[in-house]
Design an enzyme around this catalytic site. Sequence first.
Site, PDB file in Angstrom:
ATOM      1  N   LYS A 106      31.769  30.330  25.895  1.00 26.10           N
ATOM      2  CA  LYS A 106      31.984  31.561  26.669  1.00 26.10           C
ATOM      3  C   LYS A 106      30.997  32.606  26.188  1.00 26.10           C
ATOM      4  O   LYS A 106      30.523  32.559  25.048  1.00 26.10           O
ATOM      5  CB  LYS A 106      33.412  32.083  26.435  1.00 26.10           C
ATOM      6  CG  LYS A 106      33.925  32.931  27.577  1.00 26.10           C
ATOM      7  CD  LYS A 106      34.410  32.075  28.724  1.00 26.10           C
ATOM      8  CE  LYS A 106      34.957  32.879  29.864  1.00 26.10           C
ATOM      9  NZ  LYS A 106      35.589  32.037  30.889  1.00 26.10           N
ATOM     10  N   GLY A 218      45.636  41.389  40.609  1.00 25.63           N
ATOM     11  CA  GLY A 218      44.167  41.262  40.508  1.00 25.63           C
ATOM     12  C   GLY A 218      43.639  40.787  41.847  1.00 25.63           C
ATOM     13  O   GLY A 218      44.111  39.780  42.384  1.00 25.63           O
ATOM     14  N   ASN A 221      37.567  37.842  42.689  1.00 22.32           N
ATOM     15  CA  ASN A 221      37.245  36.510  43.207  1.00 22.32           C
ATOM     16  C   ASN A 221      38.474  35.603  43.250  1.00 22.32           C
ATOM     17  O   ASN A 221      38.852  35.073  44.299  1.00 22.32           O
ATOM     18  CB  ASN A 221      36.138  35.899  42.331  1.00 22.32           C
ATOM     19  CG  ASN A 221      35.811  34.471  42.738  1.00 22.32           C
ATOM     20  OD1 ASN A 221      36.641  33.576  42.598  1.00 22.32           O
ATOM     21  ND2 ASN A 221      34.627  34.243  43.260  1.00 22.32           N
ATOM     22  N   ALA A 222      39.132  35.449  42.112  1.00 17.95           N
ATOM     23  CA  ALA A 222      40.274  34.528  42.045  1.00 17.95           C
ATOM     24  C   ALA A 222      41.435  35.031  42.907  1.00 17.95           C
ATOM     25  O   ALA A 222      42.017  34.261  43.677  1.00 17.95           O
ATOM     26  CB  ALA A 222      40.706  34.367  40.586  1.00 17.95           C
TER      27      ALA A 222
END
Length: 416
Positions: A106, A218, A221-222
């Site tokens: 990451k 949220g 994108n997701a």
Amino acid sequence: MTDELNPFEIAQSQLDTAAELMQLEPAIHEFLRWPVRELHVTLPVRMDDGTTEIYHGFRVQYNDARGPTKGGLRFHPHETIDTVRALAAWMTWKTAVLDLPLGGGKGGVICNPKAMSPSELERLSRAYIRQVGRILGEDMDVPAPDVYTTPQVMAWMMDEFSFMRGYTVPGMITGKPLPLGGSAGRGDATARGGMFCIREAAALKGLKTEGATAAVQGFGNAGQYAATLGSSLLGMRIVAVSDSQGGIYNPAGFDAEALVAYKLRTGSVVGFEAADTVTNTELLELDVDVLIPAALENQITAVNANKIKAQIIAELANGPTTPPADEILYDKGTYVIPDFLCNAGGVTVSYFEQVQNAYKFYWSEKRVNDLLDEMMTAAFHCVAVAATEYGVHNRMAAYTVAVGRVAEACKLRGWV
Ligand code: NAD
């Protein structure tokens, strides 16, 4: 940061519990508690007004026993090395639980991309690769988009890296735009993989997804794809969504496509027609069938876990639930689909992108989606079987599957 909320300490404590359950040998347990390698970089970036800003960034390669490390890159003002370490550990377990021939890594840069112009972002992206590029490559470590990094950022990074090598290297990064070797189906892959998991979890729980209610925390994108695919693939009613500016609720359900268009136009879901406002905290506690955290870490803690009413929690975000909250949810009978299984669709299609780049042969979106379904469904059931076998919650079950595979690779290579 308190101990309960330090993501790396959480990742280590989750591993510790799995190690005890699996009676992992002490040396391999200790080895898997730490990243094998990490690079800290300092990046001078020329701003549009002629001044120079200094940014700090990281790349963590957690474990590469099963193959090149793979994992996203975040641009976030609150990025910390411990967050990146935790996310790199979770990437290691994620690629292993999907049985991909990859390790986990990451990266992150401490910056506020919302306050930067496109040309400043481009210079920051290129500066990151000039420093970190020395430990990247298609057979070494392959980044991808994550919070506040986009296909355009991937394109700049691929271009900078290609100049360092002297030829075009599409396979050094995934999540690229299609004309530069991106994969069909990558855009919505994380959410789509999550939907396949929700479908399987609902079948196990005897819950019909058609008409089931869902709340999404949220709306990036997701989260946006979770809302649209939740409606179109599973027939769920999306009754609440939120972003960093707040949340909205309508028990009759939203038109997910209209919400996405509204967010694109205004920058937030707040203010959408015919909706009550809810805070991000209230959204988590709504009386819905499926809760989809798709924002940041540490949203479901010992403080609010008891108030969660959803039957299924599908963790598209990384690390949204703390270990004490996991225990509370397990005791309550909430079916948690753990992050590194639920959101593995993104890395799985990233892996497909690497394969296509290597073969220079590109697949149809249908082929990508069908293969993704097959792999996510297999991984889901592998974890469900382990949960029954060990009598533990799904996160711990997913750990036993993933840690078992990584430990075996480390042993076979003669490392421990
Ligand atoms: P993104 O930047 O596109 O979206 C993040 C969203 O979260 C934004 O809408 C933002 O407004 C919202 N948000 C920020 N703080 C919030 C808060 N306190 N409360 C509610 N909403 C808040 O990022 P993304 O790519 O959608 O990633 C979201 C999560 O999913 C992250 O945890 C990420 O690691 C994880 N994830 C993403 C992918 C992927 O392919 N995009 C893959 C695996 C995991």
